[in-house]
Design a protein around this motif. Structure first.
Motif, mmCIF file in Angstrom:
data_model
loop_
_atom_site.group_PDB
_atom_site.id
_atom_site.type_symbol
_atom_site.label_atom_id
_atom_site.label_comp_id
_atom_site.label_asym_id
_atom_site.label_seq_id
_atom_site.Cartn_x
_atom_site.Cartn_y
_atom_site.Cartn_z
ATOM 1 N N UNK A 1 0.822 -1.215 0.000
ATOM 2 C CA UNK A 1 0.000 0.000 0.000
ATOM 3 C C UNK A 1 0.856 1.265 0.000
ATOM 4 N N UNK A 2 2.042 1.183 0.585
ATOM 5 C CA UNK A 2 2.960 2.328 0.632
ATOM 6 C C UNK A 2 3.777 2.463 -0.652
ATOM 7 N N UNK A 3 3.575 1.545 -1.606
ATOM 8 C CA UNK A 3 4.255 1.635 -2.886
ATOM 9 C C UNK A 3 5.502 0.789 -3.033
ATOM 10 N N UNK A 4 5.692 -0.160 -2.141
ATOM 11 C CA UNK A 4 6.880 -1.018 -2.185
ATOM 12 C C UNK A 4 6.626 -2.288 -2.995
ATOM 13 N N UNK A 5 7.650 -2.705 -3.725
ATOM 14 C CA UNK A 5 7.638 -3.993 -4.423
ATOM 15 C C UNK A 5 8.412 -4.978 -3.556
ATOM 16 N N UNK A 6 7.947 -6.218 -3.530
ATOM 17 C CA UNK A 6 8.532 -7.244 -2.669
ATOM 18 C C UNK A 6 9.338 -8.246 -3.485
ATOM 19 N N UNK A 7 10.488 -8.607 -2.951
ATOM 20 C CA UNK A 7 11.352 -9.630 -3.532
ATOM 21 C C UNK A 7 11.809 -10.550 -2.408
#
Length: 102
Positions: A67-73
Motif C-alpha cells: 500500500x505504501x508503494x513497495x515492491x517485494x522480492x
C-alpha cells in the motif's frame, strides 16, 4: 519517525527490520519516513511464529508495504532475489524479504 525528526537526521534510504514479530509496529511508526519522496530500500525478516505471537502475519506486513508503494522480492537462501507478489505463511519462517520503492 519521531527519532529522525528530533535528531534532524539526513534522509534514510535503507532500513533493516528484524524485530522478532514487531515488524508491523515498526513500519507503522515509520510511516512518514517510508512514504517520503525518494527511493527507499528495506530488508525485512518475516518470522511467522513471532508475528502470530504479536497478532499479525507476514501477509499483513507485505500488504501494508505494498500500500505504501513497495515492491517485494524474496531473498533465497543461495542469495538470489526473486520477485514475490505475496508471502506464503507456510514457507516464510525466518526469511528475509527485500522491498524497494522508487
Amino acid at each position: 519517525d519521531d527519532f529522525l525528526e528530533a535528531t534532524a537526521a539526513p534522509p534514510v534510504d535503507f532500513i533493516k527490520i528484524d524485530v522478532e514479530g514487531n515488524e508491523l509496529a515498526v513500519i507503522k511508526g515509520a510511516t512518514q519516513t517510508l512514504t517520503a519522496p525518494g527511493r527507499r530500500q528495506l530488508i525485512v525478516e518475516i518470522n511467522e511464529v513471532c508475528l502470530r505471537a504479536h497478532g499479525t502475519s507476514g501477509a499483513e506486513v507485505n500488504s501494508l508495504l505494498h500500500e505504501m508503494g513497495y515492491k517485494c522480492f524474496r531473498i533465497r537462501r543461495n542469495g538470489t532475489i526473486i520477485h514475490s507478489s505475496s508471502i506464503d505463511s507456510e514457507k516464510t519462517d525466518n526469511r528475509n524479504f527485500y522491498y524497494v520503492k522508487n
